[in-house]
Design an enzyme around this catalytic site. Structure first.
Site, PDB file in Angstrom:
ATOM      1  CG  PHE A  87      -1.832  -1.178   1.335  1.00 43.62           C
ATOM      2  CD1 PHE A  87      -2.336  -1.802   0.197  1.00 43.62           C
ATOM      3  CD2 PHE A  87      -2.166  -1.712   2.565  1.00 43.62           C
ATOM      4  CE1 PHE A  87      -3.157  -2.918   0.287  1.00 43.62           C
ATOM      5  CE2 PHE A  87      -2.986  -2.828   2.673  1.00 43.62           C
ATOM      6  CZ  PHE A  87      -3.489  -3.430   1.524  1.00 43.62           C
ATOM      7  CE  LYS A 109      10.834  -5.410  11.031  1.00 38.67           C
ATOM      8  NZ  LYS A 109      11.037  -6.202  12.244  1.00 38.67           N
ATOM      9  CB  ALA A 143       3.550  -5.060  17.114  1.00 38.19           C
ATOM     10  CE  LYS A 194      11.555  -9.710   9.565  1.00 39.09           C
ATOM     11  NZ  LYS A 194      10.325  -9.653  10.367  1.00 39.09           N
ATOM     12  NE  ARG A 258       1.990  -9.547  10.792  1.00 38.70           N
ATOM     13  CZ  ARG A 258       1.721  -8.257  10.968  1.00 38.70           C
ATOM     14  NH1 ARG A 258       1.332  -7.521   9.951  1.00 38.70           N
ATOM     15  NH2 ARG A 258       1.821  -7.701  12.153  1.00 38.70           N
ATOM     16  CG  ASN A 259       5.806 -13.209   7.089  1.00 39.98           C
ATOM     17  OD1 ASN A 259       5.442 -13.084   5.924  1.00 39.98           O
ATOM     18  ND2 ASN A 259       6.054 -12.175   7.871  1.00 39.98           N
TER      19      ASN A 259
END
Length: 331
Positions: A87, A109, A143, A194, A258-259
């Protein structure tokens, strides 16, 4: 530059929210651009982000919060971009204020899909911002742990070390330790790569591989990262520092990643589309895998893990068969 500059964060996700919280530990006022006016209104009334890190409470007298990006750009000396890489172009297209005197830091990232560049290179090549005014904020740092005020470490990278020091001083606190670096390109590529390796770790877990294999995968990942970054930006760096190896490990192993979660779903049999639909947050490694694969077609580093993730996500190859082949290439 003043030791207490006006700093603003652009973005409303979990990492943007965490950075605002860090800045509020040191600054009397922090600018915050959030795209949706409804989210701005909610935060003003309830003092926390309704969608991310809702446990992080804010004092409204510390926030200059707006859904008008130009209002926040005009306000700040230092802009910290923390929107998903997909975005970035759409948000920059809204900016009519001049960026010529601004210092711009990326907390993103990932890769800008439209240009195929890491964020710092995109700022420099597409927006004509000099590298001396561009910086990177990188981990290892989730976070969610910032919200809980758990001890975390960040690397602040910029060619101009004085500017890196100023941003470092704005962010560090009793639970955030910071160090500065001049490796803006290397740290940002590491932050992008990463996420790909974390997807690989997730796929492996979803397929039923155990801790023994995961350790081999991570060991090979850091060496692959070193080869890749050396091809794109050769300079003296210690790949075992926390900005590289540390960030890789926390993203590859953490339940907050989340990855890794995205990769785990793929390993368990989800299609890419169904995994993306089920997740409420963007897995940056999905976009990074394609960009890294395309870039490496030119650079020719030995990257079997990136290749494997690309084949699964973009060539619709069977994860189980791809990983059987991958295991033969690792040591």
């Amino acid at each position: 530059m003043s030791d207490k500059p006006k700093v603003a964060v652009l973005g409303s996700g979990s990492w943007a929210t965490a950075i605002v919280k860090m800045l509020c530990e040191n600054l009397n006022e922090v600018g915050w651009y959030i795209r949706k006016q409804s989210t701005v209104d909610y935060i003003k009334e309830n003092h926390h982000n309704p969608n991310y890190l809702s446990s992080a409470e804010f004092k409204m007298e510390q926030l200059n919060i707006s859904s008008n990006i130009n209002e926040i750009v005009n306000y700040a000396d230092i802009l910290i971009f923390a929107v998903p890489s997909a975005f970035v172009k759409a948000e920059f297209d809204k900016i009519t204020e001049s960026l010529s005197s601004k210092i711009v830091f990326s907390a993103i990232k990932g890769i800008i899909p439209e240009s195929g560049l890491i964020v710092g290179e995109h700022f420099n090549q597409k927006l004509n911002i000099p590298f001396e005014n561009i910086g990177v904020i990188t981990g290892p740092c989730h976070a969610e742990e910032v919200a809980m005020e758990r001890l975390s470490y960040l690397t602040i990278a910029c060619r101009d070390m004085d500017k890196a020091t100023v941003v470092s001083n704005c962010i560090k606190s009793r639970y955030i330790k910071t160090k500065i670096s001049d490796d803006i390109i290397g740290t940002e590529y590491a932050a992008m790569l990463k996420n790909i390796y974390a997807i690989a770790a997730g796929v492996a877990h979803g397929l039923g591989y155990g801790d023994n294999f995961q350790s081999v995968l991570m060991s090979n990942s850091i060496r692959e990262m070193k080869r890749f970054i050396k091809k794109v930006h050769k300079m003296k760096r210690n790949i075992n520092n926390s900005a590289y190896l540390g960030d890789l490990l926390v993203t590859g192993y953490s339940t907050f990643s989340r990855n890794r979660m995205f990769g785990n779903m793929i390993g368990k049999g989800y299609t890419v589309k169904s995994a993306q639909m089920e997740m409420s947050m963007i897995a940056e490694g999905y976009y990074a895998a394609k960009s890294a694969y395309v870039l490496n077609e030119k650079n020719k580093a030995n990257t079997p893990i990136i290749d494997a993730v690309y084949q699964i996500l973009y060539q619709n190859k069977n994860p189980k068969k791809v990983f059987v082949k991958l295991t033969e290439k690792l040591d």
